[in-house]
Design a protein around this motif. Sequence first.
Motif, PDB file in Angstrom:
ATOM      1  N   ASP A 146       0.855  -1.182   0.000  1.00  0.00           N
ATOM      2  CA  ASP A 146       0.000   0.000   0.000  1.00  0.00           C
ATOM      3  C   ASP A 146       0.888   1.227   0.000  1.00  0.00           C
ATOM      4  O   ASP A 146       1.494   1.576   1.006  1.00  0.00           O
ATOM      5  N   LEU A 147       0.969   1.874  -1.155  1.00  0.00           N
ATOM      6  CA  LEU A 147       1.805   3.062  -1.284  1.00  0.00           C
ATOM      7  C   LEU A 147       0.985   4.345  -1.202  1.00  0.00           C
ATOM      8  O   LEU A 147       1.523   5.429  -1.383  1.00  0.00           O
ATOM      9  N   SER A 148      -0.301   4.220  -0.913  1.00  0.00           N
ATOM     10  CA  SER A 148      -1.182   5.393  -0.937  1.00  0.00           C
ATOM     11  C   SER A 148      -0.813   6.422   0.119  1.00  0.00           C
ATOM     12  O   SER A 148      -1.132   7.609  -0.021  1.00  0.00           O
ATOM     13  N   ALA A 149      -0.142   5.988   1.182  1.00  0.00           N
ATOM     14  CA  ALA A 149       0.213   6.925   2.247  1.00  0.00           C
ATOM     15  C   ALA A 149       1.375   7.825   1.850  1.00  0.00           C
ATOM     16  O   ALA A 149       1.614   8.867   2.485  1.00  0.00           O
ATOM     17  N   THR A 151       3.499  10.528  -0.270  1.00  0.00           N
ATOM     18  CA  THR A 151       3.321  11.648  -1.186  1.00  0.00           C
ATOM     19  C   THR A 151       4.095  11.357  -2.469  1.00  0.00           C
ATOM     20  O   THR A 151       4.921  10.434  -2.533  1.00  0.00           O
ATOM     21  N   GLU A 152       3.858  12.165  -3.490  1.00  0.00           N
ATOM     22  CA  GLU A 152       4.566  11.971  -4.756  1.00  0.00           C
ATOM     23  C   GLU A 152       6.074  12.103  -4.552  1.00  0.00           C
ATOM     24  O   GLU A 152       6.855  11.334  -5.106  1.00  0.00           O
ATOM     25  N   LEU A 155       7.495   9.041  -2.803  1.00  0.00           N
ATOM     26  CA  LEU A 155       7.610   7.924  -3.732  1.00  0.00           C
ATOM     27  C   LEU A 155       8.843   8.098  -4.614  1.00  0.00           C
ATOM     28  O   LEU A 155       9.556   7.125  -4.898  1.00  0.00           O
ATOM     29  N   LYS A 191       6.123   5.416   7.328  1.00  0.00           N
ATOM     30  CA  LYS A 191       4.836   5.098   6.720  1.00  0.00           C
ATOM     31  C   LYS A 191       4.759   3.651   6.235  1.00  0.00           C
ATOM     32  O   LYS A 191       3.694   3.020   6.303  1.00  0.00           O
TER      33      LYS A 191
END
Length: 210
Positions: A146-149, A151-152, A155, A191
């Motif tokens: 889950d990479l949704s946490a 920010t760009e 990432l 995260k």
Amino acid sequence: MIRILLVDDQEVVRAGLRSLIATDAGLTVVGECADGDEVVEQVERSTPDVVVMDVRMKRVDGATATAHLRAIDGPPVLVLTTFDDDDTLAAALRAGAAGFVLKSAPGEDILRAIAAVAAGDAWIDPHVAGRVLDAFRDQTPREPIDLSALTERELDVLKVIGRGLNNREAAAELFVSEATLKTHLSRVLTKLELRDRSAAIVFAHDNHIR
């Protein structure tokens, strides 16, 4: 000046490392240990920035000594390894070593590894990188990704760290300061619940984050 503690039960190895380190004006040896059971006391006495640690010693091995240092929030550990150290390599990973370099590596690579680990980077000798990744996979439970946490920007940081770039190289590629990069990396680790930079490299590699 980077302060170094040498830990190896062979005097000839320590002597070789001393001679090598003396060729770099930015490095200095502040202490030595002949076995892992001496490490914590020597760290408290000499306050090194990095510990260069053998994995195979007679009384207390390098993995155990590394775990003891983590328990007291000690300096990062650069592990000296050989091609046949698979079991001890995995143990050192579990203990939280920050870097791995072959004893037979060129002197320039050993010096670069010391500087990188002292600066908070991870260093994985390319000759043992595959084994390092395998050891991490064997000991790390598979969790849903889950990479949704992130920010760009976070990432982006994970991508460049996953490619093995050090802080200076990663910061330059992303056009940020090293301090900013370290802040983003710290947030990524938190995260994603990753233990350290080495774990982030493995995570990015295994999940094809590039």
